[in-house]
Design a protein around this motif. Structure first.
Motif, PDB file in Angstrom:
ATOM      1  N   ARG A   1     -36.670   1.413 -83.439  1.00  4.30           N
ATOM      2  CA  ARG A   1     -36.071   2.316 -82.601  1.00  4.30           C
ATOM      3  C   ARG A   1     -36.811   3.318 -81.608  1.00  4.30           C
ATOM      4  NH1 ARG A   1     -35.965   5.189 -87.294  1.00  4.30           N
ATOM      5  NH2 ARG A   1     -36.440   7.445 -87.035  1.00  4.30           N
ATOM      6  N   GLY A   2     -36.288   3.785 -80.649  1.00  8.17           N
ATOM      7  CA  GLY A   2     -36.999   4.613 -79.779  1.00  8.17           C
ATOM      8  C   GLY A   2     -36.831   5.882 -80.122  1.00  8.17           C
ATOM      9  N   GLU A   3     -37.896   6.729 -79.751  1.00  4.59           N
ATOM     10  CA  GLU A   3     -38.034   8.213 -79.781  1.00  4.59           C
ATOM     11  C   GLU A   3     -38.570   8.762 -78.648  1.00  4.59           C
ATOM     12  OE1 GLU A   3     -36.577  10.590 -81.716  1.00  4.59           O
ATOM     13  OE2 GLU A   3     -35.861   9.567 -83.688  1.00  4.59           O
ATOM     14  N   ARG A   4     -37.783   9.846 -77.773  1.00  2.00           N
ATOM     15  CA  ARG A   4     -38.532  10.261 -76.752  1.00  2.00           C
ATOM     16  C   ARG A   4     -39.622  11.010 -77.094  1.00  2.00           C
ATOM     17  NH1 ARG A   4     -39.077  14.235 -72.991  1.00  2.00           N
ATOM     18  NH2 ARG A   4     -39.183  13.698 -71.056  1.00  2.00           N
ATOM     19  N   LEU A   5     -40.776  10.859 -76.227  1.00  7.70           N
ATOM     20  CA  LEU A   5     -42.138  11.612 -76.243  1.00  7.70           C
ATOM     21  C   LEU A   5     -42.932  11.694 -75.288  1.00  7.70           C
ATOM     22  CD1 LEU A   5     -44.425  13.218 -78.098  1.00  7.70           C
ATOM     23  CD2 LEU A   5     -45.181  10.874 -78.791  1.00  7.70           C
ATOM     24  N   ASP A   6     -43.174  12.875 -74.770  1.00  4.71           N
ATOM     25  CA  ASP A   6     -43.799  12.977 -73.441  1.00  4.71           C
ATOM     26  C   ASP A   6     -45.365  13.800 -74.101  1.00  4.71           C
ATOM     27  OD1 ASP A   6     -45.188  13.653 -71.074  1.00  4.71           O
ATOM     28  OD2 ASP A   6     -43.775  14.680 -70.115  1.00  4.71           O
ATOM     29  N   LEU A   7     -46.138  13.104 -74.223  1.00  5.22           N
ATOM     30  CA  LEU A   7     -47.435  13.689 -74.710  1.00  5.22           C
ATOM     31  C   LEU A   7     -48.077  14.444 -73.682  1.00  5.22           C
ATOM     32  CD1 LEU A   7     -48.959  10.133 -75.898  1.00  5.22           C
ATOM     33  CD2 LEU A   7     -48.522  12.331 -77.430  1.00  5.22           C
ATOM     34  N   ALA A   8     -47.786  14.622 -72.612  1.00  5.38           N
ATOM     35  CA  ALA A   8     -48.298  15.708 -71.665  1.00  5.38           C
ATOM     36  C   ALA A   8     -47.401  16.984 -71.751  1.00  5.38           C
ATOM     37  CB  ALA A   8     -48.299  15.323 -70.359  1.00  5.38           C
ATOM     38  N   SER A   9     -46.432  17.210 -72.747  1.00  6.05           N
ATOM     39  CA  SER A   9     -45.868  18.282 -72.944  1.00  6.05           C
ATOM     40  C   SER A   9     -45.795  18.617 -74.315  1.00  6.05           C
ATOM     41  CB  SER A   9     -44.375  17.983 -72.494  1.00  6.05           C
ATOM     42  OG  SER A   9     -43.328  19.065 -72.978  1.00  6.05           O
ATOM     43  N   LEU A  10     -46.411  19.794 -74.743  1.00  5.72           N
ATOM     44  CA  LEU A  10     -46.530  20.178 -76.046  1.00  5.72           C
ATOM     45  C   LEU A  10     -45.237  20.621 -76.645  1.00  5.72           C
ATOM     46  CD1 LEU A  10     -49.573  22.974 -76.047  1.00  5.72           C
ATOM     47  CD2 LEU A  10     -49.415  20.536 -76.739  1.00  5.72           C
ATOM     48  N   ALA A  11     -44.160  20.783 -75.795  1.00  6.48           N
ATOM     49  CA  ALA A  11     -42.835  20.932 -76.318  1.00  6.48           C
ATOM     50  C   ALA A  11     -42.262  19.703 -76.741  1.00  6.48           C
ATOM     51  CB  ALA A  11     -41.732  21.890 -75.217  1.00  6.48           C
ATOM     52  N   SER A  12     -42.407  18.701 -75.886  1.00  6.95           N
ATOM     53  CA  SER A  12     -41.915  17.448 -76.259  1.00  6.95           C
ATOM     54  C   SER A  12     -42.404  16.890 -77.585  1.00  6.95           C
ATOM     55  CB  SER A  12     -42.084  16.355 -75.188  1.00  6.95           C
ATOM     56  OG  SER A  12     -41.801  15.012 -75.460  1.00  6.95           O
TER      57      SER A  12
END
Length: 295
Positions: free
Chosen positions: A57-68
């Motif tokens: 399954r997928g999980e959203r993750l933006d590594l350029a965002s510490l909040a994400s």
């Protein structure tokens, strides 16, 4: 990998998806993490179309965002399942201009190193609850690897796309080695250089020099599956050397080989100082069992 739980960053395509597919085929439950929920969903659907029993399954993750990063780690912490394998695979290359994230980090360093540092640190409690946890960091040996300039970690004084990428990969390797030193026997941290493959890594590059470089690279590239096999080997093989650095052999059916560490990542003081700076920048301070800490 039956009953193992794995998370692969950059898992919606390229090496990340190829590795995730084979981990799922081997019985693991796999999370593919990335920025685009639609791409993640379609990628997971493609895997299940060929492997109906796949648990992916997928999980959203933006590594350029510490909040994400914090949000994803929080969701996994709520579920509480021990994490057996973390593959720090996602990367960007060739960002044409000095670009800052919302956290005021240079985008390449934020994605390729600081995001993975924060993610690993926040997932550490789940990793340490697994019986034999492993962290795989995808590195690189680019030509003319630079010595990391810690005072100018964000390339503010002299930004160049390829230099920024090379510095971020030096940081990633330093992180992988320092993680092993600090964790001791609590987990296995290992780095891998999969080699050139036909992925989207070059999507930000343009201009005549890059077109020539990409044309040459196309002649030398291996398949995505062959490159991903190097990641799979260091992620699953029982005989990998903790803190080691592996590269694809270039031959089908051959195991990746252990290679000497590049000069810029042999400096333990630099690795320690980068770790401390990464803690200060991200606000994430990984805590290891006292008996395994060796700083």
């Amino acid at each position: 990998m039956s009953d193992k739980f794995a998370l692969v960053t950059g898992g919606a395509g390229g090496l990340g998806l190829a590795a995730s597919t084979e981990l799922a085929r081997a019985g693991a439950e796999v999370i593919i993490a990335g920025r685009d929920p639609d791409r993640l969903r379609h990628a997971a659907d493609r895997v299940r179309a060929g492997l109906p029993e796949a648990r992916i399954r997928g999980e959203r993750l933006d590594l350029a965002s510490l909040a994400s990063v914090r949000e994803l780690a929080g969701r996994l912490a709520e579920r509480g399942r021990p994490l057996d394998l973390l593959v720090n695979n996602a990367a960007v290359l060739g960002i044409p201009r000095l670009t800052h994230t919302d956290d005021e980090f240079e985008l390449t360093m934020a994605t390729n190193h600081l995001g993975h540092f924060a993610l690993t640190g926040r997932l550490l409690p789940l990793l340490l609850r697994a019986p034999d946890p492993r962290v795989v960091t995808v590195g690189s040996v680019t030509s003319r690897l630079p010595v990391l300039d810690l005072p100018d970690l964000m390339s503010e004084r002299n930004y160049h796309p390829m230099a920024a990428y090379a510095r971020s990969k030096v940081a990633a390797l330093l992180f992988a080695l320092e993680l092993q030193r600090r964790a001791g026997g609590a987990l296995t941290s290992v780095a891998v250089k999969p080699g050139r493959a036909g992925t989207e890594l070059y999507r930000h590059t343009s201009g005549p020099i890059w077109r020539v470089r990409n044309g040459v690279d196309r002649l030398l590239r291996q398949s995505v599956e062959q490159a991903a096999s190097a990641i799979l080997y260091v992620a699953t093989a029982p005989d990998v050397v903790p803190g080691g650095f592996y590269t694809a052999s270039g031959g089908r059916g051959r195991a990746p080989r252990l290679i000497p560490l590049p000069g810029p990542v042999r400096d333990r003081d630099r690795a320690r100082n980068l770790w401390l700076k990464s803690e200060a920048l991200t606000g994430v301070r990984p805590v290891f069992p006292a008996r395994s800490t060796a700083v």
